[in-house]
Design an enzyme around this catalytic site. Structure first.
Site, mmCIF file in Angstrom:
data_model
loop_
_atom_site.group_PDB
_atom_site.id
_atom_site.type_symbol
_atom_site.label_atom_id
_atom_site.label_comp_id
_atom_site.label_asym_id
_atom_site.label_seq_id
_atom_site.Cartn_x
_atom_site.Cartn_y
_atom_site.Cartn_z
ATOM 1 N N ASP A 1 0.856 -1.188 0.000
ATOM 2 C CA ASP A 1 0.000 0.000 0.000
ATOM 3 C C ASP A 1 0.893 1.240 0.000
ATOM 4 O OD1 ASP A 1 1.098 0.215 2.506
ATOM 5 O OD2 ASP A 1 -0.800 0.202 3.596
ATOM 6 N N ASP B 1 1.327 4.699 2.342
ATOM 7 C CA ASP B 1 0.892 5.311 3.591
ATOM 8 C C ASP B 1 1.275 6.787 3.614
ATOM 9 O OD1 ASP B 1 0.316 2.620 5.007
ATOM 10 O OD2 ASP B 1 2.401 2.394 4.380
ATOM 11 N N ASP C 1 -3.400 4.419 2.671
ATOM 12 C CA ASP C 1 -3.791 4.769 4.045
ATOM 13 C C ASP C 1 -3.458 6.229 4.290
ATOM 14 O OD1 ASP C 1 -4.558 2.176 4.544
ATOM 15 O OD2 ASP C 1 -2.747 1.646 5.676
HETATM 16 N N1 DCT Z 1 2.405 0.055 11.860
HETATM 17 C C1 DCT Z 1 2.566 -0.227 13.200
HETATM 18 N N2 DCT Z 1 1.668 -1.000 13.837
HETATM 19 C C2 DCT Z 1 0.621 -1.535 13.170
HETATM 20 C C3 DCT Z 1 0.448 -1.260 11.810
HETATM 21 C C4 DCT Z 1 1.367 -0.460 11.172
HETATM 22 O O1 DCT Z 1 3.498 0.251 13.812
HETATM 23 N N3 DCT Z 1 -0.234 -2.310 13.830
HETATM 24 C C5 DCT Z 1 3.382 0.894 11.203
HETATM 25 C C6 DCT Z 1 4.578 0.138 10.732
HETATM 26 C C7 DCT Z 1 4.658 0.376 9.285
HETATM 27 C C8 DCT Z 1 3.626 1.420 8.964
HETATM 28 O O2 DCT Z 1 2.788 1.503 10.093
HETATM 29 C C9 DCT Z 1 2.879 1.110 7.716
HETATM 30 O O3 DCT Z 1 2.294 -0.185 7.786
HETATM 31 P P1 DCT Z 1 2.302 -1.144 6.535
HETATM 32 O O4 DCT Z 1 1.847 -0.426 5.332
HETATM 33 O O5 DCT Z 1 1.563 -2.362 6.929
HETATM 34 O O6 DCT Z 1 3.831 -1.547 6.448
HETATM 35 P P2 DCT Z 1 4.934 -1.163 5.378
HETATM 36 O O7 DCT Z 1 6.215 -1.254 6.108
HETATM 37 O O8 DCT Z 1 4.610 0.099 4.693
HETATM 38 O O9 DCT Z 1 4.874 -2.392 4.408
HETATM 39 P P3 DCT Z 1 4.382 -2.431 2.875
HETATM 40 O O10 DCT Z 1 5.568 -1.974 2.111
HETATM 41 O O11 DCT Z 1 4.049 -3.843 2.598
HETATM 42 O O12 DCT Z 1 3.222 -1.532 2.747
HETATM 43 MG MG MG Z 2 2.795 0.396 3.635
#
Ligand code: DCT
Ligand code: MG
Length: 518
Positions: free
Chosen positions: A343, A345, A434
């Protein structure tokens, strides 16, 4: 003890020439044309030699199966220069002065660096009589500095995307995921921590000896490492990849909106494919799952950086339309330098917005996209943020900021690459986005929390709790050591304008986002 060495140190039959045990070097691209390596089997053993040859070839080195005139570097282990010269004599090969005789530590450093490193005295094999007091190379070797100082906390390690232990960390991540599917939290965490610590190593692990002094490697983990070193793969991982439950859970949870509970239910009901689930009329799907099925192909194909940048422009434009002073930061994996993600963010904050304006922004933005027919799915979560709420004790708790989970339609013409302009079909791609809105004075905490990685965040919080008697989450840092002071409770909340200040409050060296890929 290193079982590999125990097996191979015994007397072995001499061979006139060492025959190749691994695939030809042409299978991998050769990146360093000037170097032609030959790895000596003597005192190393054929299994370990084959493993090292394969690893070096994967890293772009040219490694010969047999010794020939083209070889420029001979690499040996537990051999002195004299030993190597004697071996060469036995083979009727004359060593020329151009031929480098090197200890395996040089090749290991090269593979860690991903390129040839400078050959120094500690790498060059000594020949008796060539120096006043020759020191056996084996005695000169000290464990790499990094090994001695590795912290159990990811927030005290620098973990870039240059992972030289993929072979192990990929295996651990599969095993961790399988334990997660089986709700075995302890083993899941153990393998995730092990993967995280190996990702931070500046060198590849090639023998069990290399794992000495590295934290977070329990017996179960070491057993998997040993299997991979010996056989090039883990039998446990192989079994998991063939496991019915694992395969089904992996498939089901790849649908947006499907968590462990739903996956479990479908698995128990006997479903094994998505098509049978989709076409089953007795099943009820949530709005999220319906969207998940509808845009499945786009969503599983991952977001690349070019697409993420295009989404960023979309977000910036929409936000600026309503709150011109707002700051929009791409967080998550892309902020850590990743080239793909599941995704995109974003963290949004505004120094000048009134509370009401702040609360409205995400709704205004999504309404605008709805009008423009760019909104494919939208789930708003309102803020439950309170200024003096204590930070959460749960390391994986969702934060209290206002946010929305979206699927956006990204038109191909917004993705500025030649490749994408050739896209055929519907003319857009569904992308998971997000958006998080936070109060301006909490932006540093929110940014730190949303940058990840998850393992890095978990360890930051664990470190704060266990090493500093503080509580950290995405909103605040609370100093419990000041809890008994007569100061007002709000004094115990430590303020921060930047991530650097949060690290400083915690007494940690600053770790850049690109070094948080734990
Ligand atoms: N995060 C966290 N606790 C959670 C969910 C998310 O601390 N319960 C933080 C860690 C990473 C950030 O938010 C974004 O989450 P993701 O999009 O799930 O992770 P990402 O590292 O961006 O992985 P991806 O590249 O797959 O999107
Ligand atoms: Mg992400």
């Amino acid at each position: 003890m290193d079982p590999l060495r125990a097996v191979h140190l015994g007397p072995r039959k001499k061979r006139p020439k060492q025959m190749g045990t691994s695939a030809a070097s042409t299978l991998h691209d050769i990146r360093f044309q000037d170097l032609v390596l030959f790895i000596l089997e003597k005192k190393m053993g054929s299994t370990r030699r084959a493993f090292l040859m394969d690893l070096a070839r994967r890293k772009g080195f040219r490694v010969e199966n047999e010794l020939s005139d083209s070889v420029t570097h001979i690499v040996a282990e537990n051999n002195s220069g004299t030993d190597v010269l004697e071996w060469l004599q036995e083979q009727n090969i004359k060593a020329t002065s151009e031929l480098e005789l090197l200890d395996i530590s040089w090749l290991i450093e090269c593979m860690g660096a991903g390129k040839p490193v400078e050959m120094t005295g500690k790498h060059q094999l000594l020949v008796r009589g060539s120096s006043p007091s020759p020191i056996p190379v084996s005695e000169m070797k000290t464990p790499p500095l990094a090994v001695r100082k590795i912290s159990q906390y990811a927030c005290q390690r620098r973990t870039t995307l240059n992972n030289c232990n993929h072979i192990f960390t990929d295996a651990f991540e599969i095993l961790a995921e399988n334990y997660e599917f089986r709700e075995n939290e302890g083993s899941c965490l153990a393998f995730m921590r092990a993967a995280s610590v190996l990702k931070s190593l500046p060198f590849p692990v090639i023998s069990m000896k290399d794992t000495e002094g590295i934290p977070c490697l329990g017996d179960k983990v070491k057993c998997v490492i040993e299997g991979i070193i010996e056989d090039g793969e883990s039998s446990e991982v192989k079994a998991v990849l063939n496991d019915e439950r694992y395969k089904s859970f992996k498939l089901f949870t790849s649908v947006f909106g499907v968590g462990l509970k739903t996956a479990e239910k479908w698995f128990r009901m006997g479903f094994r494919t998505l098509s049978t689930i989709k076409s089953d009329e007795t099943l009820k799907f949530t709005r999220m799952q319906k969207a998940g099925f509808l845009y499945y192909e786009d969503l599983v194909s991952c977001v690349n950086r070019v697409e993420a940048e295009a989404v960023s422009v979309l977000v910036q434009e929409a936000v600026a339309h309503f709150l011109p002073d707002a700051l929009v930061t791409m967080t998550g994996g892309f902020r850590r330098g990743k080239m793909i993600g599941h995704d995109v963010d974003f963290l949004i904050t505004s120094p000048g917005a009134a509370e009401e304006e702040e609360q409205q922004l995400l709704h205004q933005v999504t309404n605008l996209w709805k009008q423009k027919e760019l909104l494919l799915y939208c789930d708003h979560i309102e803020s439950t943020f309170e200024k003096f709420k204590l930070p959460s004790r749960k390391v994986d708790a969702l934060d209290h900021f206002q946010k929305c989970f979206l699927i956006l339609k990204l038109p191909h013409q917004r993705v500025d690459t030649d490749r994408s302009s050739q896209h055929e079909g519907k003319g857009w791609k569904a992308i998971r986005v997000d958006l998080v809105m936070c109060p301006y004075e909490r932006r540093a905490f929110a940014l730190l929390g949303w940058t990840g990685s998850r393992q890095f965040e978990r360890d930051l919080r664990r470190y704060a709790t266990h090493e500093r008697k503080m509580m950290l989450d995405n909103h605040a840092l609370y100093d419990k050591t000041k809890a008994n002071s007569p100061a007002l409770p709000r004094r115990m909340f430590l303020e921060a304008e930047s991530e650097e200040e949060i690290f400083a409050h915690l007494g940690l060296d600053y770790i850049e986002p690109q070094e948080r890929n734990a």
